[in-house]
Design an enzyme around this catalytic site. Structure first.
Site, PDB file in Angstrom:
ATOM      1  N   LYS A 196     -14.832   8.191  -3.616  1.00 23.16           N
ATOM      2  CA  LYS A 196     -16.065   8.537  -2.893  1.00 23.16           C
ATOM      3  C   LYS A 196     -16.613   9.876  -3.389  1.00 23.16           C
ATOM      4  O   LYS A 196     -17.823  10.047  -3.578  1.00 23.16           O
ATOM      5  CB  LYS A 196     -15.801   8.580  -1.388  1.00 23.16           C
ATOM      6  CG  LYS A 196     -15.392   7.213  -0.828  1.00 23.16           C
ATOM      7  CD  LYS A 196     -14.821   7.259   0.589  1.00 23.16           C
ATOM      8  CE  LYS A 196     -14.134   5.936   0.896  1.00 23.16           C
ATOM      9  NZ  LYS A 196     -13.302   5.978   2.112  1.00 23.16           N
ATOM     10  N   LYS A 222      -8.103  14.030   4.301  1.00 23.39           N
ATOM     11  CA  LYS A 222      -7.239  12.844   4.258  1.00 23.39           C
ATOM     12  C   LYS A 222      -6.179  13.041   5.335  1.00 23.39           C
ATOM     13  O   LYS A 222      -6.074  14.135   5.894  1.00 23.39           O
ATOM     14  CB  LYS A 222      -6.590  12.700   2.886  1.00 23.39           C
ATOM     15  CG  LYS A 222      -5.920  13.975   2.368  1.00 23.39           C
ATOM     16  CD  LYS A 222      -5.334  13.816   0.966  1.00 23.39           C
ATOM     17  CE  LYS A 222      -6.368  13.891  -0.140  1.00 23.39           C
ATOM     18  NZ  LYS A 222      -6.468  12.677  -0.924  1.00 23.39           N
ATOM     19  N   ARG A 223      -5.389  12.011   5.630  1.00 23.97           N
ATOM     20  CA  ARG A 223      -4.316  12.198   6.599  1.00 23.97           C
ATOM     21  C   ARG A 223      -3.403  13.340   6.158  1.00 23.97           C
ATOM     22  O   ARG A 223      -3.242  13.592   4.966  1.00 23.97           O
ATOM     23  CB  ARG A 223      -3.503  10.901   6.743  1.00 23.97           C
ATOM     24  CG  ARG A 223      -4.144   9.912   7.683  1.00 23.97           C
ATOM     25  CD  ARG A 223      -4.357  10.477   9.070  1.00 23.97           C
ATOM     26  NE  ARG A 223      -3.125  10.452   9.819  1.00 23.97           N
ATOM     27  CZ  ARG A 223      -2.812   9.494  10.685  1.00 23.97           C
ATOM     28  NH1 ARG A 223      -3.645   8.515  10.951  1.00 23.97           N
ATOM     29  NH2 ARG A 223      -1.666   9.541  11.326  1.00 23.97           N
ATOM     30  N   HIS A 231       0.795  -1.233   0.000  1.00 22.41           N
ATOM     31  CA  HIS A 231       0.000   0.000   0.000  1.00 22.41           C
ATOM     32  C   HIS A 231       0.824   1.278   0.000  1.00 22.41           C
ATOM     33  O   HIS A 231       0.254   2.365   0.150  1.00 22.41           O
ATOM     34  CB  HIS A 231      -0.926   0.058   1.210  1.00 22.41           C
ATOM     35  CG  HIS A 231      -1.995  -0.985   1.212  1.00 22.41           C
ATOM     36  ND1 HIS A 231      -3.227  -0.790   0.651  1.00 22.41           N
ATOM     37  CD2 HIS A 231      -1.993  -2.236   1.697  1.00 22.41           C
ATOM     38  CE1 HIS A 231      -3.955  -1.883   0.813  1.00 22.41           C
ATOM     39  NE2 HIS A 231      -3.221  -2.785   1.439  1.00 22.41           N
ATOM     40  N   THR A 266      -8.585   6.535  -1.965  1.00 23.24           N
ATOM     41  CA  THR A 266      -9.930   5.966  -2.052  1.00 23.24           C
ATOM     42  C   THR A 266     -10.964   7.060  -1.825  1.00 23.24           C
ATOM     43  O   THR A 266     -12.091   6.967  -2.308  1.00 23.24           O
ATOM     44  CB  THR A 266     -10.130   4.835  -1.024  1.00 23.24           C
ATOM     45  OG1 THR A 266      -9.587   5.259   0.228  1.00 23.24           O
ATOM     46  CG2 THR A 266      -9.445   3.560  -1.469  1.00 23.24           C
ATOM     47  N   LYS A 319       1.018  14.456   0.400  1.00 20.78           N
ATOM     48  CA  LYS A 319      -0.353  14.731  -0.049  1.00 20.78           C
ATOM     49  C   LYS A 319      -0.553  16.215  -0.362  1.00 20.78           C
ATOM     50  O   LYS A 319      -1.545  16.603  -0.955  1.00 20.78           O
ATOM     51  CB  LYS A 319      -1.354  14.265   1.012  1.00 20.78           C
ATOM     52  CG  LYS A 319      -1.340  12.743   1.229  1.00 20.78           C
ATOM     53  CD  LYS A 319      -2.373  12.319   2.266  1.00 20.78           C
ATOM     54  CE  LYS A 319      -2.263  10.871   2.692  1.00 20.78           C
ATOM     55  NZ  LYS A 319      -2.914   9.928   1.761  1.00 20.78           N
TER      56      LYS A 319
HETATM   57  C1  26V Z   1       2.223   2.151   7.901  1.00 19.78           C
HETATM   58  C2  26V Z   1       2.654   2.119   9.186  1.00 19.78           C
HETATM   59  C3  26V Z   1       4.089   2.095   9.437  1.00 19.78           C
HETATM   60  C4  26V Z   1       4.387   1.492  10.784  1.00 19.78           C
HETATM   61  C5  26V Z   1       3.576   2.109  11.867  1.00 19.78           C
HETATM   62  C6  26V Z   1       2.098   2.035  11.639  1.00 19.78           C
HETATM   63  C7  26V Z   1       1.714   2.109  10.216  1.00 19.78           C
HETATM   64  C8  26V Z   1       0.371   2.126   9.933  1.00 19.78           C
HETATM   65  C9  26V Z   1      -0.053   2.161   8.650  1.00 19.78           C
HETATM   66  C10 26V Z   1       0.879   2.170   7.637  1.00 19.78           C
HETATM   67  C11 26V Z   1       0.326   2.110   6.273  1.00 19.78           C
HETATM   68  C12 26V Z   1       0.641   3.195   5.368  1.00 19.78           C
HETATM   69  C13 26V Z   1       0.132   2.752   4.046  1.00 19.78           C
HETATM   70  C14 26V Z   1      -1.233   3.267   3.708  1.00 19.78           C
HETATM   71  O1  26V Z   1      -2.071   3.605   4.517  1.00 19.78           O
HETATM   72  N1  26V Z   1      -1.452   3.299   2.436  1.00 19.78           N
HETATM   73  C15 26V Z   1      -2.652   3.810   1.852  1.00 19.78           C
HETATM   74  O2  26V Z   1      -3.435   2.689   1.447  1.00 19.78           O
HETATM   75  C16 26V Z   1      -4.639   3.084   0.807  1.00 19.78           C
HETATM   76  C17 26V Z   1      -5.418   1.815   0.519  1.00 19.78           C
HETATM   77  O3  26V Z   1      -4.747   1.045  -0.390  1.00 19.78           O
HETATM   78  C18 26V Z   1      -4.323   3.862  -0.454  1.00 19.78           C
HETATM   79  O4  26V Z   1      -5.530   4.273  -1.029  1.00 19.78           O
HETATM   80  C19 26V Z   1      -3.465   5.075  -0.141  1.00 19.78           C
HETATM   81  O5  26V Z   1      -3.080   5.728  -1.305  1.00 19.78           O
HETATM   82  C20 26V Z   1      -2.245   4.646   0.651  1.00 19.78           C
HETATM   83  O6  26V Z   1      -1.512   5.775   1.102  1.00 19.78           O
END
Ligand code: 26V
Length: 804
Positions: free
Chosen positions: A649, A537-538, A351, A645, A543
């Site tokens: 929406k 968004k975050r 992701h 995503t 972004k």
């Molecule tokens: C990474 C980490 C790193 C370690 C600590 C906790 C933590 C928690 C979450 C993440 C995930 C980051 C990746 C993420 O959220 N990606 C998003 O995924 C969406 C669904 O596929 C996508 O639409 C977004 O573009 C993407 O940024």
């Protein structure tokens, strides 16, 4: 007694009786929260029959099942969703009305289940809805965090984080299953010994054991019997493991595992507790899968034919060594047979391409916390090196090693141990193959594939936008509800002025609902006739919320300095949480709020320009924000946003995408056509070129562009804050670290695109047409389509059959 209450009268009768029996008081004397609790339990019990029948049908027909392992499930509220999926909403709504109650008040009683950070967690939730609605056996596996992602407040223009006590009044949807608990072992040492047949065995002497106890939630499909399970694991003490001398420490350690969702999705910090969480829910989830498999089949040999496991990012990647461990240590499999089962069962979704978010663990941490798992990872790495060598590719080893310089690279482990690796939008999957994972794509070309994300059109259109839904029903019938690609039928009406007007009227209603919310919660007046321009968004540098607010600053400066320059009235909405430790992101929130204060209070301009920061972005806020938007801001640096995503929406609710060619924006434009989106900015290739040639210099833009200079200077000259150092961090990041995300490089192109948006909006007919085309073309982005692709191409699932 039957749980069914399919008519209003039966419902009212049962509801009153249950409320007064539960609390031992007359119905009239009970409080809203008490009534909500009973109502919730009634709905859950109603679901119980289908839940049981689903489980029975799966066993009887030996249906293949998917387990979606995700550290995050951003479910939001389930009350309306469940009632509508069950087809009971009207019965309950009218029944409550007869009893003098308002169903909206009941809806508001529920806390959001905010068990996630953002896109990745919400995707998991949308997938659950699509799986059940398509009659596929697919279950979620996660942690029952006692606190969701923090609640955000804005105080003194800054983000303040508060705990999210979502379980304060309990959770009506969950069922505690203590009889299904699992022991999870950490630390200690592993003894290896050989038996009289010469076979190796292991014995793990852990120094910390906890009990994982599941709470199950039913996942109700839309107008179908299928009811899947979201299993959330809680950590409880293991009585046999309590060492009386260290009781308090032990209790604290157990509690800590399930306390919080990690709020940082920007850096993969090597925190031991995070690794504990990861192993905790992986170990428990695998144990449950094995046990239920063996209840139906005599062997684990056929696991890949009956079970698929999808890893939502690398967070659950320990599934790979853990399943190896169970097969070898508990069920006596040889390595090669176990490996065939594991790789046949497991698939991985990536992701993110952001290097800092790719998980790596210090091997010392893995070894001390999970000694047996560490051994297995070492062996996977050793055999993988052998394979790479055998293929004559040892020169790439440095780029593909699972263990390198004392670190375990979780994405590498995931690729090696899976039969499928997918990205989440076409562009993103291409970048994985061409760039981020190119060596692996050479080794295992057949594993790499794309599954473009989707969103459940039930929550994001049918339920959160009933006004649009009913107009769509009137216009094109209701087949789009079960077959979202039928939204395409709307194409026949895009030029019809009557239909155009009716859709504009619906948008107006949604804008009014958002405006009322803003008035009530923030006491800000917004003009519903202004363009609603939204970025929610975050908060992340990539972004580029900064680019958006820079444009706001620019428009403000122009209106102040050029009396003849006036924009079409516009309200810029922002909503974003920043990770508590992400200083730059918090500074950008602060900047947005400083700008908002100044422009909103300037009588010379505030009938043209307003800025609203909506605090605490969450599923429930998204449900009223996204469908009120005219403009959807999707402005990440090209190549950085895996998919997005939110963009889908907005599109489904008729907003124009103002975006870069990044993530799924590319596929949105592909569908609506360039003329029905507003695309701007550098392309991935341009960015790569600039980086490659090392030719981007932010000072060139500063020196040559007056508008840019005016904005950058304003950060430090007292325009927005009397403290000239207030935005020092942003200034330094941009100007002294050479603007990593090309904000200034895209500035002119963005400002121009914004002026084009305004031109479009001035032509009401053309705008309405664009809005209708966006809705008409959005069916592809339903997660039903995404899930069908996963089911056909990766999981090989077939629908559950309830027939005898
Ligand atoms: C990474 C980490 C790193 C370690 C600590 C906790 C933590 C928690 C979450 C993440 C995930 C980051 C990746 C993420 O959220 N990606 C998003 O995924 C969406 C669904 O596929 C996508 O639409 C977004 O573009 C993407 O940024």
């Amino acid at each position: 007694m039957s749980n069914r209450f399919d008519s209003k009268e039966v419902f009212k009768e049962r509801f009153k009786l249950e409320v007064s029996e539960m609390y031992g008081r007359n119905f009239e004397e009970t409080s809203s929260i008490e009534r909500y609790q009973v109502l919730g339990h009634m709905i859950r019990d109603y679901v119980g029959i289908n839940w049981r029948e689903t489980k029975n049908a799966i066993k009887k027909k030996e249906t293949k099942q998917l387990y979606y392992f995700s550290m995050e499930f951003l479910m939001g509220r389930l009350f309306t969703n469940n009632l509508m999926n069950l087809g009971l909403y009207d019965v309950v709504k009218e029944g409550l009305e007869d009893l003098g109650m308002d169903i909206n008040e009941m809806e508001e009683m529920e806390s959001d289940a905010g068990l996630g950070n953002g896109g990745l967690g919400r995707l998991a939730a949308c997938f659950m809805d699509s799986l059940a609605s398509l009659n596929l056996a697919g279950h979620g596996n996660c942690i029952r965090y006692r606190y969701g992602l923090f609640k955000q407040k804005i105080e003194n223009k800054r983000q303040v984080e508060l705990p999210d006590c979502w379980l304060k009044y309990g959770n009506v949807w969950e069922v505690w299953k203590p009889q299904h608990s699992v022991e999870v072992k950490f630390g200690g040492s592993v003894d290896l010994y050989m038996d009289h047949m010469g076979k190796f065995h292991t014995n793990h002497n852990p120094d910390f054991v906890v009990r994982a106890v599941p709470y199950d939630e039913p996942i109700v499909g839309y107008h179908t019997k299928t009811t899947n399970t979201l299993r959330l694991w809680d950590a409880e003490i293991d009585e046999a493991s309590v060492n009386s001398g260290q009781l308090n420490k032990y209790l604290n350690d157990v509690m800590a595992i399930t306390a919080n969702v990690y709020p940082d999705d920007s850096t993969a910090e090597g925190k031991k507790l995070r690794l504990k969480q990861e192993y905790f829910f992986v170990c428990a989830g695998i144990d449950q899968i094995i046990r239920s498999h063996l209840q139906v089949y005599p062997t684990l040999d056929n696991l890949p034919e009956k079970v698929a496991i999808q890893l939502n990012d690398t967070h659950p990647v320990l599934v790979i060594p853990e399943l190896m461990r169970v097969l070898m240590d508990d069920y006596n499999y040889e390595w090669d047979d176990a490996w065939r089962i594991v790789t046949g069962t497991v698939a991985y979704t990536n992701h993110t391409v952001m290097a800092e978010a790719l998980e790596k663990w210090p091997q010392d941490t893995v070894r001390s916390l999970l000694p047996r798992i560490n051994m297995i990872i070492e062996e996977i790495n050793r055999r993988f090196q052998f394979e790479v060598d055998h293929k004559g590719l040892l020169h790439i080893w440095n780029n593909v090693a699972i263990i390198k310089e004392g670190q375990v690279h979780m994405a590498h482990l995931a690729i090696v141990g899976s039969h499928s690796v997918n990205g989440v939008a076409k562009l993103h999957s291409q970048i994985l193959v061409d760039d981020v994972m190119k060596e692996f794509a050479v080794l295992y070309p057949e594993r790499f594939n794309n599954k473009t994300n989707g969103i459940t059109h039930r929550r994001w259109l049918l339920y959160s936008n009933p006004q649009l839904t009913s107009l769509l029903e009137d216009t094109i019938g209701d087949s789009f509800k079960t077959n979202p690609e039928d939204l395409e039928k709307l194409m026949d009406y895009v030029d019809d002025p009557i239909i155009q007007n009716r859709f504009m009227e619906v948008k107006h209603q949604r804008k009014q609902i958002l405006a009322d919310y803003v008035k009530k919660t923030l006491d800000i007046d917004v003009d519903v006739n202004s363009i609603f321009d939204c970025q929610a968004k975050r908060l992340h540098a990539y972004k580029r919320q900064l680019l958006n607010i820079f444009c706001v600053m620019h428009l403000y400066f122009r209106m102040k300095s050029e009396p003849n320059f006036r924009i079409y009235p516009r309200t810029f909405f922002f909503s974003a949480k920043a990770a508590p430790s992400y200083e730059l992101a918090k500074e950008i929130i602060k900047l947005i709020n400083f700008v908002a204060e100044k422009v909103n209070n300037d009588p010379e301009t505030n009938s043209f320009l307003k800025v609203v920061f909506i605090p605490n972005y969450s599923v429930s806020v998204a449900e009223i924000l996204l469908n009120a938007a005219d403009v959807s801001e999707q402005i990440s640096t090209a190549g950085k946003e895996a998919s997005g995503t939110g963009n889908m929406k907005y599109m489904m609710n008729g907003a124009l995408t103002l975006g870069t060619l990044d993530g799924a924006n590319v596929e949105i434009v592909e569908r609506v056509g360039q003329e029905n989106a507003q695309i701007f900015g550098l392309h991935v290739e341009d960015i790569n070129e600039l980086k490659h040639q090392n030719s981007y210099n932010v000072w060139d833009f500063y020196n040559s562009n007056y508008n840019v200079r005016r904005i950058v200077d304003s950060l430090a000259n007292g325009t927005w804050s009397s403290n000239h150092d207030e935005f020092r961090l942003i200034y330094n990041d941009l100007m002294l670290r050479n603007d990593e995300f090309f904000v200034l490089a895209d500035f002119d192109s963005y400002v121009y695109a914004q002026s084009q948006v305004e031109q479009r909006y001035r032509d009401r007919g053309r705008w309405a047409r664009t809005m209708l085309i966006n809705i008409a073309k959005s069916g592809y982005f339903s997660s039903d389509r995404t899930i069908k692709e996963y089911a056909d191409e990766i999981w090989h699932l077939t629908p559950i059959s309830f027939e005898d």
